[in-house]
Design an enzyme around this catalytic site. Structure first.
Site, short mmCIF file in Angstrom:
data_model
loop_
_atom_site.label_atom_id
_atom_site.label_comp_id
_atom_site.label_asym_id
_atom_site.label_seq_id
_atom_site.Cartn_x
_atom_site.Cartn_y
_atom_site.Cartn_z
N LYS A 16 29.15 13.90 -6.56
CA LYS A 16 29.38 12.62 -5.88
C LYS A 16 29.71 11.51 -6.89
O LYS A 16 30.63 10.74 -6.68
CB LYS A 16 28.15 12.20 -5.05
CG LYS A 16 27.74 13.21 -4.00
CD LYS A 16 26.57 12.73 -3.17
CE LYS A 16 25.30 12.46 -3.96
NZ LYS A 16 24.67 13.69 -4.54
N ARG A 92 20.37 8.95 3.24
CA ARG A 92 19.74 10.21 2.86
C ARG A 92 18.82 10.73 3.94
O ARG A 92 18.20 11.77 3.77
CB ARG A 92 18.93 10.00 1.59
CG ARG A 92 19.70 10.32 0.33
CD ARG A 92 18.79 10.04 -0.84
NE ARG A 92 19.02 10.91 -1.95
CZ ARG A 92 19.88 10.67 -2.92
NH1 ARG A 92 20.65 9.62 -2.88
NH2 ARG A 92 19.99 11.51 -3.94
N ARG A 126 23.39 18.53 -17.21
CA ARG A 126 24.07 17.23 -17.22
C ARG A 126 23.55 16.35 -18.35
O ARG A 126 22.35 16.32 -18.63
CB ARG A 126 23.86 16.52 -15.89
CG ARG A 126 24.40 15.08 -15.90
CD ARG A 126 24.46 14.46 -14.55
NE ARG A 126 23.18 14.44 -13.88
CZ ARG A 126 23.02 14.04 -12.63
NH1 ARG A 126 24.06 13.64 -11.93
NH2 ARG A 126 21.83 14.06 -12.08
N ARG A 159 18.76 12.73 -17.83
CA ARG A 159 18.00 11.93 -16.87
C ARG A 159 16.60 12.50 -16.69
O ARG A 159 16.40 13.70 -16.73
CB ARG A 159 18.72 11.93 -15.50
CG ARG A 159 19.59 10.73 -15.27
CD ARG A 159 20.48 10.83 -14.08
NE ARG A 159 19.84 11.23 -12.83
CZ ARG A 159 20.46 11.25 -11.66
NH1 ARG A 159 21.73 10.90 -11.58
NH2 ARG A 159 19.84 11.63 -10.56
N ARG A 170 14.31 18.01 -5.52
CA ARG A 170 15.39 17.18 -4.96
C ARG A 170 16.24 17.98 -3.97
O ARG A 170 16.66 17.46 -2.94
CB ARG A 170 16.27 16.62 -6.08
CG ARG A 170 15.60 15.47 -6.81
CD ARG A 170 16.17 15.27 -8.21
NE ARG A 170 17.56 14.88 -8.23
CZ ARG A 170 18.33 14.99 -9.32
NH1 ARG A 170 17.83 15.50 -10.44
NH2 ARG A 170 19.58 14.61 -9.28
P1 AP5 Z 1 27.47 14.42 -10.64
O1 AP5 Z 1 28.82 13.89 -10.32
O2 AP5 Z 1 26.60 13.63 -11.57
O3 AP5 Z 1 26.68 14.80 -9.29
P2 AP5 Z 1 26.00 13.89 -8.17
O4 AP5 Z 1 26.33 14.55 -6.86
O5 AP5 Z 1 26.39 12.45 -8.33
O6 AP5 Z 1 24.49 14.14 -8.53
P3 AP5 Z 1 23.25 13.14 -8.68
O7 AP5 Z 1 22.19 13.91 -9.40
O8 AP5 Z 1 23.65 11.86 -9.31
O9 AP5 Z 1 22.88 12.96 -7.20
P4 AP5 Z 1 21.50 12.67 -6.65
O10 AP5 Z 1 21.88 12.50 -5.23
O11 AP5 Z 1 20.41 13.63 -6.93
O12 AP5 Z 1 21.03 11.44 -7.50
P5 AP5 Z 1 21.02 9.89 -7.22
O13 AP5 Z 1 21.31 9.25 -8.50
O14 AP5 Z 1 21.85 9.54 -6.02
O15 AP5 Z 1 27.65 15.90 -11.23
C1 AP5 Z 1 26.54 16.64 -11.68
C2 AP5 Z 1 26.91 17.47 -12.92
O16 AP5 Z 1 27.88 18.47 -12.56
C3 AP5 Z 1 27.56 16.67 -14.05
O17 AP5 Z 1 27.10 17.18 -15.27
C4 AP5 Z 1 29.06 16.89 -13.89
O18 AP5 Z 1 29.73 16.82 -15.13
C5 AP5 Z 1 29.09 18.30 -13.30
N1 AP5 Z 1 30.17 18.49 -12.33
C6 AP5 Z 1 30.61 17.61 -11.39
N2 AP5 Z 1 31.60 18.16 -10.66
C7 AP5 Z 1 31.78 19.43 -11.14
C8 AP5 Z 1 32.65 20.53 -10.79
N3 AP5 Z 1 33.55 20.40 -9.78
N4 AP5 Z 1 32.53 21.69 -11.49
C9 AP5 Z 1 31.62 21.80 -12.53
N5 AP5 Z 1 30.79 20.80 -12.90
C10 AP5 Z 1 30.86 19.64 -12.21
O19 AP5 Z 1 19.48 9.67 -6.77
C11 AP5 Z 1 18.40 9.80 -7.70
C12 AP5 Z 1 17.08 9.47 -7.02
O20 AP5 Z 1 17.10 8.11 -6.52
C13 AP5 Z 1 16.73 10.31 -5.79
O21 AP5 Z 1 16.13 11.54 -6.13
C14 AP5 Z 1 15.76 9.35 -5.04
O22 AP5 Z 1 14.50 9.35 -5.64
C15 AP5 Z 1 16.40 8.00 -5.29
N6 AP5 Z 1 17.35 7.61 -4.22
C16 AP5 Z 1 18.70 7.44 -4.34
N7 AP5 Z 1 19.26 7.11 -3.17
C17 AP5 Z 1 18.24 7.04 -2.26
C18 AP5 Z 1 18.17 6.76 -0.87
N8 AP5 Z 1 19.30 6.48 -0.16
N9 AP5 Z 1 16.97 6.79 -0.27
C19 AP5 Z 1 15.85 7.07 -0.95
N10 AP5 Z 1 15.82 7.37 -2.28
C20 AP5 Z 1 17.01 7.35 -2.92
#
Ligand code: AP5
Length: 216
Positions: A16, A92, A126, A159, A170
Site C-alpha cells: 500500500k 481498518r 523491510r 520498524r 498484525r
Molecule cells: P509496503 O509498501 O511498505 O507495504 P504496506 O502495505 O504499506 O505495509 P505496512 O506495513 O506499511 O502496512 P500496515 O497496514 O501494517 O502498517 P501501517 O503503517 O498502516 O511494502 C512492504 C514491503 O514489501 C517493502 O519492503 C516493499 O519494498 C516490499 N514490496 C512492496 N511491493 C512489493 C512487490 N510487489 N513485490 C515484492 N516486494 C514488495 O500501520 C501500522 C500500525 O498503525 C498498525 O498496526 C496500527 O497499530 C496502527 N494503525 C494504522 N492505521 C490504523 C487505523 N486506521 N486504525 C487503528 N490503528 C491503525
C-alpha cells in the site's frame, strides 16, 4: 480531470505504501496515511480518552489497532484539507468505514491481494529510511549500499513492529477486523481487486489502468 479520491486497501505488507507513493506522484494527490501519522505521534498522551494504553505507540508496537477515536480525528482533519487523495491504512474496521462514509465519497477503491507467507517475508525484510521514509527490502529491493538510503543518504532502519511476532499479530488483526471492510466494499462500482503478488512495476501498471478507467 478533478483530483481523484482513492482508497487503497490490503493487508500489512501488501504494498500500500509503495503504490500510494506512485499514485500521489502520478495524479498529484495527497498521500494520507494513518500509519505514518501515528508513527509521528507515537508518544502522544491519549490517557484522557479512556483508552487501554496511554500512547498510540503501545498499540502499534504490539501490532494492535489504535483506538478509533484517535484515528478518526486524524483522518477527518487530513481529508478536509486535501484536494484529491490516496487514503492508506484506513478504514481498518467496519466502524471506521462508517465514519469515512460521513467524511467523503470515493472514486476508486483498490484492494491489493497477497498471500500470508509472502507478507511475512516482505515485512520482516523491510527497511525504511529514517529521514525520507523511502522503502527497501533486504532481498527484493536492496539499497545500493547496505543500510544507506539511495535517495537521501539517510540511515535505513527496521520498524519496531516488523518483527515476526508483531507481524503475525498484525495479519491476524487484519483477518478479523479489515477483511470485513473489503467484503463491505466489494459490490461498489468503484471497487477493483489487484493482484499484489506481481512485481511492483506490474502492480503499478494494473493500478494505473484501474484508476484511468474510473476517473475522467
Ligand atoms: P509496503 O509498501 O511498505 O507495504 P504496506 O502495505 O504499506 O505495509 P505496512 O506495513 O506499511 O502496512 P500496515 O497496514 O501494517 O502498517 P501501517 O503503517 O498502516 O511494502 C512492504 C514491503 O514489501 C517493502 O519492503 C516493499 O519494498 C516490499 N514490496 C512492496 N511491493 C512489493 C512487490 N510487489 N513485490 C515484492 N516486494 C514488495 O500501520 C501500522 C500500525 O498503525 C498498525 O498496526 C496500527 O497499530 C496502527 N494503525 C494504522 N492505521 C490504523 C487505523 N486506521 N486504525 C487503528 N490503528 C491503525
Amino acid at each position: 480531470m478533478a483530483a481523484p479520491r482513492i482508497l487503497i486497501l490490503g493487508p500489512p505488507g501488501a504494498g500500500k505504501g509503495t503504490q500510494s507513493s506512485n499514485i500521489a506522484e502520478a495524479y498529484g494527490v495527497e498521500h494520507v496515511t494513518t500509519g505514518d501519522a501515528l508513527r509521528g505521534n507515537k508518544e502522544m498522551d491519549i490517557s484522557d480518552m479512556d483508552t487501554e494504553y496511554d500512547t498510540p505507540g503501545a498499540y502499534m508496537d504490539a501490532g494492535d489497532l489504535v483506538p478509533d477515536k484517535v484515528v478518526n480525528a486524524i483522518v477527518d482533519e487530513a481529508l478536509s484539507q486535501a484536494d484529491g487523495f490516496v487514503l492508506d491504512g484506513y478504514p481498518r474496521n467496519l466502524d471506521q468505514a462508517e465514519e469515512l462514509e460521513d467524511m467523503t465519497d470515493l472514486d476508486v477503491i483498490l484492494s491489493l491481494d497477497v498471500s500470508r507467507e509472502e507478507l511475512v517475508d516482505r515485512l520482516t525484510g523491510r527497511r525504511v529510511c529514517d529521514d525520507c521514509g523511502a522503502n527497501y527490502h533486504v532481498e527484493f529491493s536492496p539499497p545500493e549500499e547496505d543500510g544507506v538510503c539511495d535517495d537521501c543518504g539517510g540511515d535505513l532502519i527496521q520498524r519496531d513492529d516488523d518483527n515476526e511476532e508483531s507481524v503475525r499479530n498484525r495479519l491476524d488483526v487484519f483477518d478479523e477486523n479489515t477483511q470485513p471492510v473489503i467484503a463491505h466494499y466489494e459490490d461498489d462500482d468503484a471497487f477493483v481487486a489487484i493482484d499484489g503478488e506481481q512485481t511492483p512495476d506490474e502492480v503499478w501498471a494494473d493500478i494505473e489502468a484501474a484508476i484511468d478507467a474510473r476517473v475522467e
